[in-house]
Design a protein around this motif. Structure first.
Motif, PDB file in Angstrom:
ATOM      1  N   LYS A 127       0.845  -1.198   0.000  1.00 25.53           N
ATOM      2  CA  LYS A 127       0.000   0.000   0.000  1.00 25.53           C
ATOM      3  C   LYS A 127       0.887   1.257   0.000  1.00 25.53           C
ATOM      4  N   GLY A 128       0.282   2.410   0.271  1.00 26.64           N
ATOM      5  CA  GLY A 128       1.050   3.643   0.191  1.00 26.64           C
ATOM      6  C   GLY A 128       1.544   3.891  -1.210  1.00 26.64           C
ATOM      7  N   VAL A 129       0.670   3.635  -2.211  1.00 29.35           N
ATOM      8  CA  VAL A 129       1.065   3.756  -3.610  1.00 29.35           C
ATOM      9  C   VAL A 129      -0.010   4.506  -4.392  1.00 29.35           C
ATOM     10  N   VAL A 130       0.436   5.318  -5.335  1.00 30.10           N
ATOM     11  CA  VAL A 130      -0.453   5.970  -6.293  1.00 30.10           C
ATOM     12  C   VAL A 130      -0.068   5.423  -7.659  1.00 30.10           C
ATOM     13  N   MET A 131      -1.001   4.753  -8.302  1.00 30.02           N
ATOM     14  CA  MET A 131      -0.702   4.116  -9.580  1.00 30.02           C
ATOM     15  C   MET A 131      -1.715   4.564 -10.623  1.00 30.02           C
ATOM     16  N   ASP A 132      -1.214   4.951 -11.795  1.00 30.80           N
ATOM     17  CA  ASP A 132      -2.137   5.364 -12.844  1.00 30.80           C
ATOM     18  C   ASP A 132      -1.960   4.518 -14.090  1.00 30.80           C
ATOM     19  N   GLY A 133      -3.043   4.375 -14.839  1.00 32.46           N
ATOM     20  CA  GLY A 133      -3.006   3.559 -16.046  1.00 32.46           C
ATOM     21  C   GLY A 133      -4.374   3.420 -16.660  1.00 32.46           C
ATOM     22  N   ARG A 134      -4.642   2.229 -17.215  1.00 30.05           N
ATOM     23  CA  ARG A 134      -5.922   1.971 -17.883  1.00 30.05           C
ATOM     24  C   ARG A 134      -6.767   0.935 -17.133  1.00 30.05           C
ATOM     25  N   ASP A 135      -6.110   0.064 -16.358  1.00 30.33           N
ATOM     26  CA  ASP A 135      -6.848  -1.030 -15.707  1.00 30.33           C
ATOM     27  C   ASP A 135      -6.450  -1.208 -14.250  1.00 30.33           C
ATOM     28  N   ILE A 136      -6.038  -0.132 -13.603  1.00 34.66           N
ATOM     29  CA  ILE A 136      -5.555  -0.246 -12.222  1.00 34.66           C
ATOM     30  C   ILE A 136      -6.700  -0.590 -11.273  1.00 34.66           C
ATOM     31  N   GLY A 137      -7.816   0.117 -11.404  1.00 35.98           N
ATOM     32  CA  GLY A 137      -8.943  -0.129 -10.509  1.00 35.98           C
ATOM     33  C   GLY A 137      -9.764  -1.348 -10.857  1.00 35.98           C
ATOM     34  N   THR A 138      -9.626  -1.839 -12.089  1.00 38.15           N
ATOM     35  CA  THR A 138     -10.412  -2.995 -12.516  1.00 38.15           C
ATOM     36  C   THR A 138      -9.632  -4.308 -12.467  1.00 38.15           C
ATOM     37  N   VAL A 139      -8.319  -4.258 -12.706  1.00 35.05           N
ATOM     38  CA  VAL A 139      -7.520  -5.485 -12.792  1.00 35.05           C
ATOM     39  C   VAL A 139      -6.363  -5.531 -11.796  1.00 35.05           C
ATOM     40  N   VAL A 140      -5.536  -4.492 -11.786  1.00 39.71           N
ATOM     41  CA  VAL A 140      -4.326  -4.517 -10.952  1.00 39.71           C
ATOM     42  C   VAL A 140      -4.667  -4.454  -9.474  1.00 39.71           C
ATOM     43  N   PHE A 141      -5.498  -3.469  -9.091  1.00 42.23           N
ATOM     44  CA  PHE A 141      -5.907  -3.328  -7.692  1.00 42.23           C
ATOM     45  C   PHE A 141      -7.417  -3.132  -7.594  1.00 42.23           C
ATOM     46  N   PRO A 142      -8.181  -4.204  -7.822  1.00 44.14           N
ATOM     47  CA  PRO A 142      -9.644  -4.081  -7.750  1.00 44.14           C
ATOM     48  C   PRO A 142     -10.144  -3.746  -6.352  1.00 44.14           C
ATOM     49  N   ASP A 143      -9.291  -3.940  -5.323  1.00 41.44           N
ATOM     50  CA  ASP A 143      -9.689  -3.635  -3.948  1.00 41.44           C
ATOM     51  C   ASP A 143      -9.100  -2.316  -3.449  1.00 41.44           C
ATOM     52  N   ALA A 144      -8.592  -1.492  -4.347  1.00 39.71           N
ATOM     53  CA  ALA A 144      -8.028  -0.199  -3.955  1.00 39.71           C
ATOM     54  C   ALA A 144      -9.055   0.616  -3.174  1.00 39.71           C
ATOM     55  N   GLU A 145      -8.580   1.288  -2.129  1.00 40.91           N
ATOM     56  CA  GLU A 145      -9.497   2.067  -1.293  1.00 40.91           C
ATOM     57  C   GLU A 145     -10.068   3.280  -2.021  1.00 40.91           C
ATOM     58  N   LEU A 146      -9.291   3.856  -2.941  1.00 40.07           N
ATOM     59  CA  LEU A 146      -9.777   5.000  -3.708  1.00 40.07           C
ATOM     60  C   LEU A 146      -9.485   4.779  -5.187  1.00 40.07           C
ATOM     61  N   LYS A 147     -10.550   4.822  -5.988  1.00 33.79           N
ATOM     62  CA  LYS A 147     -10.414   4.659  -7.442  1.00 33.79           C
ATOM     63  C   LYS A 147     -10.952   5.913  -8.131  1.00 33.79           C
ATOM     64  N   LEU A 148     -10.150   6.427  -9.043  1.00 29.55           N
ATOM     65  CA  LEU A 148     -10.543   7.602  -9.807  1.00 29.55           C
ATOM     66  C   LEU A 148     -10.525   7.267 -11.290  1.00 29.55           C
ATOM     67  N   PHE A 149     -11.438   7.880 -12.043  1.00 28.21           N
ATOM     68  CA  PHE A 149     -11.465   7.694 -13.495  1.00 28.21           C
ATOM     69  C   PHE A 149     -11.441   9.061 -14.136  1.00 28.21           C
ATOM     70  N   MET A 150     -10.330   9.379 -14.820  1.00 32.42           N
ATOM     71  CA  MET A 150     -10.114  10.697 -15.401  1.00 32.42           C
ATOM     72  C   MET A 150     -10.615  10.746 -16.843  1.00 32.42           C
ATOM     73  N   THR A 151     -11.296  11.841 -17.169  1.00 28.78           N
ATOM     74  CA  THR A 151     -11.789  11.990 -18.534  1.00 28.78           C
ATOM     75  C   THR A 151     -11.792  13.465 -18.932  1.00 28.78           C
ATOM     76  N   ALA A 152     -11.819  13.682 -20.243  1.00 27.67           N
ATOM     77  CA  ALA A 152     -11.913  15.019 -20.838  1.00 27.67           C
ATOM     78  C   ALA A 152     -12.183  14.792 -22.317  1.00 27.67           C
ATOM     79  N   SER A 153     -12.618  15.806 -23.017  1.00 25.13           N
ATOM     80  CA  SER A 153     -12.912  15.643 -24.438  1.00 25.13           C
ATOM     81  C   SER A 153     -11.643  15.311 -25.208  1.00 25.13           C
ATOM     82  N   ALA A 154     -11.789  14.615 -26.335  1.00 25.60           N
ATOM     83  CA  ALA A 154     -10.633  14.246 -27.155  1.00 25.60           C
ATOM     84  C   ALA A 154      -9.894  15.493 -27.634  1.00 25.60           C
ATOM     85  N   GLU A 155     -10.634  16.530 -27.973  1.00 27.99           N
ATOM     86  CA  GLU A 155     -10.016  17.766 -28.461  1.00 27.99           C
ATOM     87  C   GLU A 155      -9.191  18.442 -27.367  1.00 27.99           C
ATOM     88  N   THR A 156      -9.727  18.451 -26.164  1.00 28.30           N
ATOM     89  CA  THR A 156      -9.002  19.050 -25.035  1.00 28.30           C
ATOM     90  C   THR A 156      -7.723  18.285 -24.755  1.00 28.30           C
TER      91      THR A 156
END
Length: 231
Positions: A127-156
């Motif tokens: 623990k004590g880790v911040v990990m970013d990617g595409r499947d961290i909350g779904t595959v790598v750490f499905p039991d992570a205490e905090l899951k964030l999903f970042m989004t914005a328009s393709a143009e932005t």
């Protein structure tokens, strides 16, 4: 002191790495840029001429996976851990548009994902880790205490990436960057193995109109709430 796992997923160029670095530094956590790991494998494939616009020798890449070692070394001068491929610092090389154009194809290979997911889970085992990617909350750490999903328009996102590349000195066209962003979105979201998707318990953050400070403050507030709830 209680420590948690923070999983940050989302589309390319949504600022996942930027906010993950900020959080890790603020909290004294380990930061792991999983996207950089896939970029390093992609760079290896390019160097060995296993992938190009005309062909992708998947079988040869899979055979050579045991020869690929990706790790991070903290650089005090820049304030974060840089990516090393077989003991060679490739932090700058892996950020090119050429690598970006192939990385989603490499990341779609199940054997590549298996190798890197195992490494990622070891890095975050305490623990004590911040990990970013595409499947961290779904595959790598499905039991992570905090899951964030970042989004914005393709143009932005394309504009952010375009400005970043220009600042680095790369000569690119905005249209090429936008096309790359859209293609990566499609491949990442439609691959068979661990497609990009929002975990059911992830909090979505649309940062299209947020400043870096506003984004950090909002996410840090979520971190503090999570830390309070797990004590």
């Amino acid at each position: 002191m209680t420590k948690i796992t923070i999983a940050i997923d989302g589309f390319s160029s949504t600022g996942k790495s930027t906010v993950a670095k900020q959080l890790a530094k603020h909290l004294g956590y380990v930061y792991v840029d999983t996207g950089a790991m896939y970029r390093a494998v992609t760079f290896y494939a390019m160097q060995k001429k296993l992938i190009s616009t005309k062909a992708f020798d998947v079988a040869s890449l899979i055979k050579q996976l045991p020869n690929i070692r990706v790790h991070f070394v903290f650089n005090e001068d820049v304030g974060f851990a840089e990516v090393y491929l077989n003991d060679l610092n490739v932090e700058t090389e892996i950020r090119s548009l050429d690598v970006s154009s192939f990385v989603s194809k490499v990341a779609a290979i199940s054997e590549v994902r298996q190798k890197l997911v195992e490494q990622q889970q070891k890095l975050g085992a305490e623990k004590g880790v911040v990990m970013d990617g595409r499947d961290i909350g779904t595959v790598v750490f499905p039991d992570a205490e905090l899951k964030l999903f970042m989004t914005a328009s393709a143009e932005t996102r394309a504009k952010r990436r375009y400005d970043e590349l220009l600042e680095r000195g790369d000569r690119v066209a905005y249209e090429a960057v936008l096309k790359n962003v859209q293609e990566r979105d499609y491949i990442d979201s439609n691959r068979e193995d661990s497609p990009l998707m929002k975990a059911d318990d992830a909090i979505e953050i649309d940062n299209s109109n947020m400043s870096l400070k506003e984004q950090f403050d909002k996410i840090l507030h979520l971190v503090n709430i999570t830390l309070t709830n797990v004590k």
